[in-house]
Design an enzyme around this catalytic site. Structure first.
Site, short mmCIF file in Angstrom:
data_model
loop_
_atom_site.label_atom_id
_atom_site.label_comp_id
_atom_site.label_asym_id
_atom_site.label_seq_id
_atom_site.Cartn_x
_atom_site.Cartn_y
_atom_site.Cartn_z
N GLY A 117 58.16 22.06 38.64
CA GLY A 117 59.12 23.19 38.20
C GLY A 117 58.70 24.65 38.47
CD GLU A 126 53.34 4.77 38.61
OE1 GLU A 126 54.38 4.39 39.22
OE2 GLU A 126 52.68 5.86 38.59
N GLY A 181 53.42 23.60 39.32
CA GLY A 181 53.71 22.27 39.34
C GLY A 181 55.04 22.17 40.02
CG ASP A 215 55.80 17.69 31.79
OD1 ASP A 215 56.85 17.25 31.94
OD2 ASP A 215 54.81 17.33 32.37
N GLY A 274 52.43 28.83 36.72
CA GLY A 274 52.34 27.40 36.98
C GLY A 274 53.03 26.99 38.16
#
Lengths: 444, 444
Positions: free
Chosen positions: B21, B176, B19, B305, B17
């Site tokens: 992190g 938002e 992202g 997450d 992953g």
């Protein structure tokens, strides 16, 4: 829909399609005492000459497309409808947006062209064309996935197939795309990969006739050929593709393995014209009168790629380029304006195409340009191409954005546009499954 | 895959992953004597905090996504693989990219989160979430199509349903998005349409708990509520959505008709964690040790997450925000570096989260900001938000492009990004068919 009975309502001009022809017709009607309704399948006008740059990951869709409503925001007599016109009923003076009728007093048909597979629709699956943004995004994703697949592929033959890009058709689109893909591989992609030399990617441009850019002067054809070869593109002339397969093409009796075949071999007019019930030209186009109207229907005009207009003086056809569509669009808008204002003359004098010249780029610093009898190539031609396209794009999109991004990306090759999106989730999976044994190649 | 036997090969760190992190872990390993392999389903890193701006047609995908290979081009010890990790085999020390095994010495799991429908997966079809670029593009296209449908719809009730936008969930994403959609309708879209007043579009934000932004201080919640109401957003607190239907939601016993429901009600960790065979937290997250490793597996870290990290000193959980992921990523990279260099200490001291504060925007000139005990809202907060995000985005994409386009588009509302793309061809057709009788409304 009883517009004819309402004496106070201004005549309604329905414009089908908002490409170059449709858009310039609408704009030219700005001060005309008519109601304009433009109908398009997409909510945006597409700057199609640069679509190949989206396919080759140089520009993003938003760089070359602009919402129609935004463009026409300040034209109070113009309204926009999102929808696909399925049928024209000439006798009713109506078009059908699906089953929903829309009446017109004047009709401007500018539906454009679609890819022509010359009776081999089944080739579309393996050799997608490039007429729509979605198609360009698909081609971009497939190109980029091929490099990814090549990187983890252990079998050299399979790897070579991933790194062979075949473009069918040596017109401007094919020439521009071939150059752009080769440059993508050599100048951009190569630095991003560790194990495979992407500069060795083969780009093969196949043209059935004996020269590239058949609509240009032979000198330009020769220049384009030279420039493509300098870039490292393989050009095959005089060899039609006889078959498209899931893993390549057959050309000149030979089987060419490729996981990326792109169709740029020709177009035909939109199938909407088939609903007119009139005789069409070979490419499905409507033969129009000197005023761009349909024979027997002075209230219906066909313009752009959908029209076959033969200049009675020169005997020449208006070519299927943006200039032709723009000039026809402006002309028919002026004919309509003249008529609703009770004036005369323009319709009788007929449409005359002014050839401002042609140009095609070959990569980042090469092009061929023809202006009248003047023909030149190389860097100077490319600069001319750049200036023209940036000038047109400015004002087309927002100024700062285009100047910043477009010039920067295009000149410095920092492409923020290489996103693999819009594919079915199955696709990347396939990529890996097909190369199971290659995972981590070179790392063990 | 017999890496352990090869004494000369540096240890291989596999990062799943890319992202926040994963990316920051890879970058922090730049000078570490390891081989890094980062595996992601997408070929790009996504700046997820701004995904709502793509969904609301303010930015384009290329503004907030950057190819991973491009980001890591100059990090020679890092390699990238495009693919989806389907399974982690802790005992084999391998992850499976589909059926293809990839061995690791260290594993950093950063697969992120997915939308949580709390057992109602069937709601996804009518209330899409917004975790991926494709989803944001779909939401954008659906939003824009709703305005188009409203314009040609003759039935006032049906029109109202097209112009009602429901956002489920009052966390930062919901807040938002609600503000951005209301502004899109009022400040951008309204000027593009002739017959329907798009400023009357209803934007309804539904939150099950009794305040917005439950993770913020109550004062910020109150400020966000005020600011949203100033914008004209309807906020419903303390009312869970009990049902999602094809044409709306059920909330507080009432049926709210809407053709646009967006899910922002919560996330759960990636289903990849289910393959670990360990007990997971309620949200599907892996409970990690003080050093972010899995119990009994010091070579496997879970961050971002996907991890449930409870600070033993404060008893607090690290929140599921980018700062949490970034700090964890950097920490585990340093632990690994320390260990392969034969040093000690960091692992024992454990990870400590530093809370730099939180912010959420409410439209174009409003926001709430919390930094330590300091809390403020309004224009000042919005400017702080702008400066921070532009600073991060610069260097993230290309400088000129972002400064030009982003500021220009965002401040001046010239959005070149309202393209309806990526939908099945059936979609616009439906739009028109459903509104057959409304075609040309207002024009007869």
């Amino acid at each position: 829909m009883d517009r004819q009975n309402d004496k106070r309502a201004p005549p309604r001009v329905v414009v089908v399609g908002c490409g170059f022809g449709g858009l310039f017709a609408v704009r030219a009607l700005k001060r005309s005492p008519v109601d304009v309704l433009v109908i398009d399948r997409n909510n945006y006008h597409l700057f199609q000459p640069l679509l190949y740059q989206v396919a080759s990951a140089a520009l993003t869709p938003a760089d070359i497309a602009q919402p129609i409503r935004r463009i026409l925001r300040n034209q109070r007599n113009a309204n926009v409808m999102l929808g696909e016109v399925k049928r024209v009923a000439l006798d009713e003076r109506r078009v059908y947006v699906d089953t929903s009728p829309v009446a017109y007093d004047y009709l401007i048909l500018a539906p454009g062209a679609v890819d022509n597979y010359f009776g081999h629709e089944e080739w579309r699956e393996y050799a997608p064309g490039m007429k729509e943004i979605e198609e360009a995004i698909q081609i971009r994703s497939r190109l980029l996935l091929s490099f990814e697949a090549a990187e983890i592929e252990a079998d050299p033959e399979e790897r070579a197939a991933h790194l062979t890009f075949v473009i069918v058709g040596g017109g401007p689109t094919g020439v521009e795309l071939a150059g752009a893909i080769k440059e993508l591989a050599v100048d951009v992609i190569a630095q991003d990969f560790r194990f495979t030399d992407m500069r060795k990617a083969r780009v093969v441009l196949i043209e059935a006739s004996d020269r590239l850019l058949p609509a240009f002067h032979p000198e330009s054809s020769r220049r384009a050929l030279e420039q493509l070869r300098e870039l490292g593109v393989e050009v095959r002339l005089g060899q039609p593709v006889t078959r498209v397969l899931p893993d390549g093409v057959e050309v000149g009796g030979e089987r060419l393995r490729s996981r990326n075949v792109i169709w740029a071999a020709g177009v035909r007019a939109s199938p909407l014209l088939d609903t007119l019930g009139i005789e069409l030209s070979k490419g499905g186009r409507a033969k129009v009168e000197r005023d761009c109207s349909l024979p027997g229907h002075p209230e219906v005009f066909v313009i752009g790629d959908a029209a076959q207009f033969v200049d009675p003086e020169t005997g020449r056809e208006v070519p299927g380029v943006s200039q032709g569509a723009i000039q026809m669009g402006r002309y028919v808008a002026r004919v309509i304006t003249e008529e609703v204002q009770g004036r005369k003359g323009l319709r009788e004098r007929g449409f005359h195409y002014v050839d401002w010249g042609s140009m095609a780029t070959v990569g980042k610093s090469r092009a061929v340009v023809e202006i009248g009898r003047m023909r030149f190539g190389g860097l100077l031609a490319w600069l001319a191409w750049m200036v023209l396209h940036i000038t047109v794009l400015i004002g087309f999109r927002n100024r700062l954005g285009v100047i910043g991004e477009w010039v920067y990306n295009y000149v410095f090759f920092r492409r923020g546009s290489q996103l693999i999106t819009g594919l079915s989730p199955a696709h990347p999976k396939e990529l890996v499954t097909a190369s199971a044994h290659g995972a981590g190649r070179g790392r063990r």
